[in-house]
Design an enzyme around this catalytic site. Structure first.
Site, short mmCIF file in Angstrom:
data_model
loop_
_atom_site.label_atom_id
_atom_site.label_comp_id
_atom_site.label_asym_id
_atom_site.label_seq_id
_atom_site.Cartn_x
_atom_site.Cartn_y
_atom_site.Cartn_z
N MET B 1 -1.64 4.39 -9.52
CA MET B 1 -0.75 4.67 -8.40
C MET B 1 0.54 5.28 -8.90
SD MET B 1 0.92 1.09 -7.40
CE MET B 1 2.20 0.38 -8.34
N CYS B 2 1.04 6.16 -8.12
CA CYS B 2 2.28 6.84 -8.50
C CYS B 2 3.26 6.72 -7.34
CB CYS B 2 2.03 8.31 -8.77
SG CYS B 2 0.57 8.63 -9.77
N ARG B 3 4.46 7.14 -7.65
CA ARG B 3 5.49 7.21 -6.60
C ARG B 3 6.24 8.50 -6.81
NH1 ARG B 3 3.05 4.10 -4.54
NH2 ARG B 3 3.44 1.93 -4.00
#
Lengths: 884, 356
Positions: B1-3
């Site tokens: 997951m990234c932001r």
């Protein structure tokens, strides 16, 4: 770009941005939505903030929200609000009594959507369809049709819905455990008697009714635009039907409509961040269902549309960077592009009779044909505006403009001078007047606007009477002659400037003749002179009337030009209705502040003219004892102001060289003054207390009343009040010496001022004599080689009226009726020099009616008067003048 | 997951106000307990990157300054210093949890090509199956531009190629292709990926949809997509907020000050940076957000995955499972400068986890 700037009528200040504005012209109310989650409600006749509505529940910050848009129903029964919290709230506005500043406000409904619509930037109510349309941050357009039927039909759904409100569904929404779809759309309306009236009655009867409504899925137009929907404007139906006749129409007609009509349609135009203006047609079919259709083509402004206004057949779009585009809606063609002088976003735009008013951060720009007028109000960045027609007197119509800014200021302007009247103007006014007359049940209120203008003129005269310079002397004379002209214009039968023998300012005499049988003759005493003012310590120019936050500011607004104008218009109002029963004589002098020298002589000289028989003497020359309770004044203390000087034949000397050789004037004077009062404060002048009587029980009761009800800052006891109002006093007030004031210099002379306040039992002449004798005696006792000099600066007789006489009774009733509470009967520690003189000369009882509040700052910096007090005073006097 | 996070302002902002100081900044988000929903990859510890366009006109030419590192963002002293001493009007920031490609600086977002800058939050479904086709499609120039091994970088190369084929030269130093060209190119890129994966996945039973939250800028306009190749699932979260200024109300706590309607400050982020729920609006799934000057535009992406019913509720189970669902921060911020507890063999109390 050289044209008159509009007149600033009033300014209010709030601590947060004013984001939205809506006016209720017929109810004479202004609503302003703020950044800090409030709606401020102002009353137009008195300019008073009469209500602050706070959104949300107490301290819960999630329920706070900037009020981004406000809208009204045409019948002015409902207020709609759209905010940054994605909610639309509906308020019922009823029982408005502008004369008593009372208004009932009830929140009837909250409208929400389960989609994340963001801020609600624009909101319109379509009366014929009972449909609310709003434009949002997520580019969608939402509407709720048949609102009032929905409100009546749902029951019990509210509790379920409340958890779906954006701020409450918070967790669910983001954890996606949220609402499992929506409930079907409510059942179509079946009630015969639908509509606002029913709700309105429910509210007034039950007092409480609040519903929560959800926007059904089919009423959401997703991507109505590709940007934030900043504005929605309505296309006036009546205008569009007049399209054919090619005439200009003043937009003054009301949207009358037939509620029972089976079919109806209305048109709106939405404008968005994508630069497009789109027309939408809302139609109600026989079953009462409302549908919406976009009308092609869309109008591309090529730049963010921040604001829109219509005046058929034109659509005016306020765009980013100071551009205004005008479209012809009948052909959907772009007609013209205008630019404001500074290239800032046009945040709000209003149009009235072809005059375009554009708001941006550099100010307001008016366009009319080829004319461009820009004015910069002293406000921060302006954010909101509205234009409306005010009708205060049958003959007068005022085009008003309201603007709100990010510094929390809200200003009201008079555009009348800026507008170009057209032939149609007069024509349309007749129609407007007719509708006004139909709309207004009560008689027309006092024209506070005209009163303000009159007062504005009077305040501008620097009629200072204490040590006037030449300019002020001339100003006083001009003021007197202006007043006499004013009296004539307003219908006085006889007007005369009466010269005063000693050469001070003339007295203005004006007589208004009543037409009643058995008429009385009432003398109104006032003064047009004022005390000097230090401009540096004023926040506003003391000699130009400034109206802010429901108050008038300027030298003389409270003392005494304001009350004078109130009395004058009380008479004018009766005169215009041909109802003035009694004779009213205005006696307005110009030297009150210096003790009314020569007034008595003038009264004697012109006794014939003033009237052989005067029944009452009225004056308004003091204030309430607090801010809340209306007062009637029946007692004043008298005064002797004296200066005592001790001087030496020797010049100013040096204490090192000459100290110890002589008896010095300063020391002598101090010894002398020390003999005036004992150590416990008792005045030692022989006979000072001898005539004093105990306070009567009735008087004591009145003072007790004052202590009980009045909201006086310091905790004051009845005993203190007795001392202040009904006992004599002596104060040492000024101290002056000759010489440079250097600490090593022995002054050649020293002067001390004393101010003695007297009560009715005392006689000024006797006390004066006793004082002079006593001081001389004490001075002789000192046997110094110095000299004594005593001057009486001015003096006034004390006064005690009869608070139970006919006039006070009538005034008490009138005040109680108007203010909704009985007045306090007060006395005062101060003095008015002429009051006893007049009583004596005309053999008539005087009546003293305070006008303003204790915070008026008469004689001080920033003198002010609450407009509400002022207009009420006019009405009260009007009533009293005719019932006496 | 990234932001990821995008800032565009009328006035420049110090990077630390976006990256390091806010309690809920993406750097701090990278070890925030609330994001540990993703059981497989507990933290966004696989590097980070910041791209900012310099204030100076001359320096701004030919693209942003890009700073990327493979160390966890919260441990990078250089980032602290840089963020404290740099101001910009246009910032792209990204923290990474690798889904595809190894841990290397070349695989960190944002990617830049001359004036253009690009980043991705999500993943292309079965990328391996369409990689060859993608590489065959693009011009040599863009094939040679590829330095890393991620699906995201390939998507950027495809974007560049698409822009080129639309008649623009992506190597133009001044950028300024116009918002509509950028949007067009991004939509076309999404369309290619959608069609190719659909083709490649045909016949497969359980295919995870592609999560295509892309952000691209040419230094003046910004285009951001929130997209998923599914009719029923929610896309990776994306929110925007705009106002007059972004102010620090208490240490580490920021709020969007909204004095008027102006959009002087615009932020688009995978999850909200402030505690004010009302400050943030969700970008609808399968739509594209454009920042044109200081104005936000929203366009739907209408294809077979579009839901016309505004109230249709997509399931967020997928994105939650994959850790692409951001939440609004709760008012009690977690302590700053604290590494993930698991690293030290500790765990947070159940109550804290429960709050999620």
């Amino acid at each position: 770009m050289s044209s008159p700037a509009p007149g600033l009528i009033h300014r209010w200040d709030h601590s947060f941005s004013i984001l939205s504005i809506v006016t209720f012209p017929r109810k004479r109310l202004l609503f302003a939505g703020t950044q800090d989650s409030k709606i401020l409600v102002f009353n137009l006749p008195t300019y008073n903030l009469i209500r602050t509505i706070t959104l949300g529940e107490g301290q819960e910050t999630h329920t706070r929200s900037s009020v981004l848009c406000l809208e009204r129903s045409s019948d002015e029964k409902y207020l709609f609000l759209g905010g940054a919290d994605s909610l639309v709230r509906i308020w019922s506005i009823y029982d408005v009594d502008t004369l008593n500043s009372s208004i009932q406000v009830e929140e009837v409904a909250t409208v929400y959507s389960v989609t994340d619509i963001g801020d609600i930037f624009s909101l319109r109510y379509l009366d014929t369809l009972e449909t609310l349309v709003f434009g949002c941050q997520n580019a969608s357009l939402l509407y709720l049709d048949n609102i009032f039927d929905r409100l009546l039909n749902i029951s019990g759904a509210t509790e379920k819905n409340i958890d779906r409100l954006p701020h409450r569904r918070y967790d669910k929404f983001f954890d996606s455990l949220g609402p499992s779809g929506h409930t079907g759309s409510p059942t179509p309306p079946t009630l015969e008697e639908t509509s606002s009236n029913t709700i309105y009655r429910c509210c007034s009867r039950e007092g409480q009714m609040h519903r929560i409504l959800e926007i059904p899925s089919e009423n959401i137009i997703n991507y109505a635009h590709n940007g934030f929907i900043y504005s929605i404007c309505k296309l006036c139906l009546k205008c569009s039907t007049l399209l054919g006749d090619g005439k200009k129409h003043e937009h003054v007609h009301y949207h009358d409509f037939n509620k029972s009509a089976k079919k109806a349609s209305e048109c709106i135009i939405s404008g968005g961040g994508d630069g497009i203006s789109k027309m939408w047609s809302f139609t109600k079919d026989e079953k009462g269902n409302v549908g919406v259709k976009m009308v092609t083509p869309e109008l591309d402004n090529e730049n963010t549309v921040l604001s829109q206004a219509t005046e058929f057949p034109f659509l005016y779009c306020g765009l980013a960077d100071g551009v205004i585009k005008i479209w012809d809606l009948s052909t959907k063609q772009m007609v013209s592009t205008l630019h404001t002088p500074d290239k800032y976003d046009v945040i709000s735009i209003s149009v009235y009779m072809d005059h375009i008013f554009a708001i941006n951060e550099s100010g307001t720009t008016m366009f009319y044909e080829n004319e461009v007028v820009q004015w910069t109000p002293n406000q921060g960045k302006m954010l909101s505006s509205d234009i409306f027609v005010r009708q205060d007197a049958p003959s007068e119509k005022q085009i008003s403009f309201l603007t709100g800014a990010n510094d929390g200021s809200l200003t009201l302007w008079d555009l009348s001078d800026l507008m170009h009247p057209s032939p149609e103007w007069a024509e349309s006014r007749t129609e407007f007047l007719k509708q006004q007359a139909e709309a207004a049940n009560d008689q027309l209120p006092f024209n506070s606007e005209e009163m303000l203008n009159t007062l504005r003129d009077l305040i501008s005269f620097q009629s200072v009477s204490q040590n006037p310079d030449t300019a002020q002397q001339l100003a006083s004379r001009r003021c007197a002659s202006h007043l006499s002209k004013l009296f004539s214009t307003l219908g006085a039968r006889e007007v005369k400037l009466l010269p005063v023998r000693n050469g001070t300012n003339p007295v203005v005499l004006a007589i208004f003749q009543g037409n009643g049988a058995n008429k009385k003759r009432i003398l109104w005493y006032g003064h047009y002179d004022v005390v000097p003012s230090n401009q540096n310590r004023w926040h506003t120019d003391p000699f130009s009337l400034t109206c802010e936050n429901g108050f008038m500011k300027g030298r003389g607004v409270s003392d005494n030009k304001g009350p004078l104008v109130a009395a004058l218009y009380a008479v004018v109002h009766l005169l215009q209705g041909n109802q003035l029963a009694n004779d009213i004589v205005f006696l307005v002098e110009g030297s009150e502040e210096i003790g009314s020298p020569g007034l008595a002589q003038v009264c004697m000289d012109y006794r014939e003219l003033i009237g052989k028989k005067i029944d009452w003497i009225f004056l308004s020359n003091s204030t309430w004892v607090d801010r809340e309770n209306p007062c009637l004044n029946y007692g004043l203390r008298g005064v002797i102001n004296a200066q005592i000087t001790v001087w030496s034949k020797e010049p100013d000397r040096h204490s090192g060289v000459d100290g110890g050789l002589h008896k010095e004037p300063t020391a002598d004077l101090i010894k002398l003054i020390s003999k005036l009062q004992s150590d416990d404060g008792k005045v030692l002048i022989p006979g000072f207390y001898e005539p004093l009587k105990e306070l009567s029980a009735v008087d004591y009761k009145r003072l007790e009343n004052v202590v009980e009800f009045a909201d006086i800052d310091k905790k004051i006891t009845v005993e203190e009040l007795i001392r202040n109002w009904t006992k004599p006093s002596l104060s040492v007030t000024t101290m002056n010496i000759s010489g440079p004031g250097n600490i090593t210099v022995i002054p050649q002379s020293a002067t001390i001022g004393i101010s003695i306040r007297l009560v009715p039992e005392q006689e000024v002449a006797k006390i004066k004599q006793s004082l002079t004798d006593y001081i001389s005696h004490c001075f002789q006792e000192l046997s110094s080689g110095n000299h004594l000099e005593m001057t009486i600066v001015n003096e006034a007789e004390p006064w005690l009226g009869d608070p139970t006489n006919h006039a006070y009774e009538i005034l008490k009733d009138a005040l109680t009726l108007k203010w909704g509470k009985a007045p306090l009967f007060v006395r005062e520690g101060g003095s008015i020099p002429c009051i006893r003189t007049l009583e004596g000369l005309f053999d008539a009882p005087a009546v003293q009616i305070p006008c303003g509040q204790s915070t008026d700052h008469a004689h001080l910096d920033n003198e002010n008067l609450r407009i509400e007090n002022w207009t009420y005073m006019t009405e009260i006097l009007s009533n009293v003048f005719n019932t006496l | 997951m990234c932001r990821f996070l995008i800032f565009k302002g009328k006035e420049p902002i110090r990077l630390s106000h976006l990256l390091t100081r806010p309690a809920h900044s993406i750097i701090n988000q990278s070890f925030d307990s609330r994001l540990r929903l993703d059981r497989r990859r507990p933290v966004n510890g696989d590097g980070f990157g910041v791209a900012y366009y310099p204030q100076d006109k001359e320096l701004k030419q030919d693209g942003p300054c890009v700073f990327r590192a493979i160390t966890p963002a919260w441990n990078n002293q250089n980032l602290e210093t840089l963020a404290e001493k740099t101001e910009s009007e246009l910032v792209f920031a990204h923290v990474r949890a690798s889904t595809y490609g190894i841990l290397s600086e070349t695989n960190c977002h944002p990617f830049s090509y001359h004036s253009l800058c690009f980043m991705h939050n999500g993943g292309i479904s079965n990328f391996g199956k369409i990689k060859r086709r993608l590489l065959n499609t693009i011009d040599d120039e863009y094939l040679n531009f590829l330095k890393g091994s991620t699906d995201s970088e390939c998507a950027f190369a495809l974007f560049l190629d698409t822009l080129r084929k639309m008649g623009y030269d992506p190597a133009r130093k001044e950028g300024d292709f116009g918002h509509s060209a950028l949007r067009q190119a991004l939509l076309q890129t999404i369309a290619h990926l959608r069609d190719w994966t659909k083709e490649a996945n045909s016949g497969l039973e359980h295919v995870e949809p592609s999560l295509l939250n892309f952000a691209v800028t040419d230094g003046s306009s910004v285009v951001v997509s929130r997209y998923i190749t599914s009719r029923v699932d929610e896309a990776a979260s994306l929110h925007f907020s705009c106002g007059s200024s972004f102010v620090e109300s208490a240490p580490g706590e920021y709020r969007m000050e909204r004095l008027d309607r102006n959009q002087d400050v615009i932020m688009v982020a995978s999850e909200p940076l402030t505690f004010e729920r009302g400050d943030w609006t969700a970008v609808p799934t399968n739509s594209v957000l454009t920042i044109k000057n200081q104005t936000i535009l929203l366009h739907p992406i209408i294809d077979e995955y579009y839901q016309a019913d505004p109230l249709y509720l997509r399931s967020s189970a997928l994105v939650e499972r994959k850790g692409f669902m951001g939440s609004v921060p709760l008012a009690n911020a977690v302590e700053k400068d604290v590494p993930p507890l698991e690293r030290e063999g500790r765990s947070r109390p159940m109550s804290a986890v429960h709050q999620m």
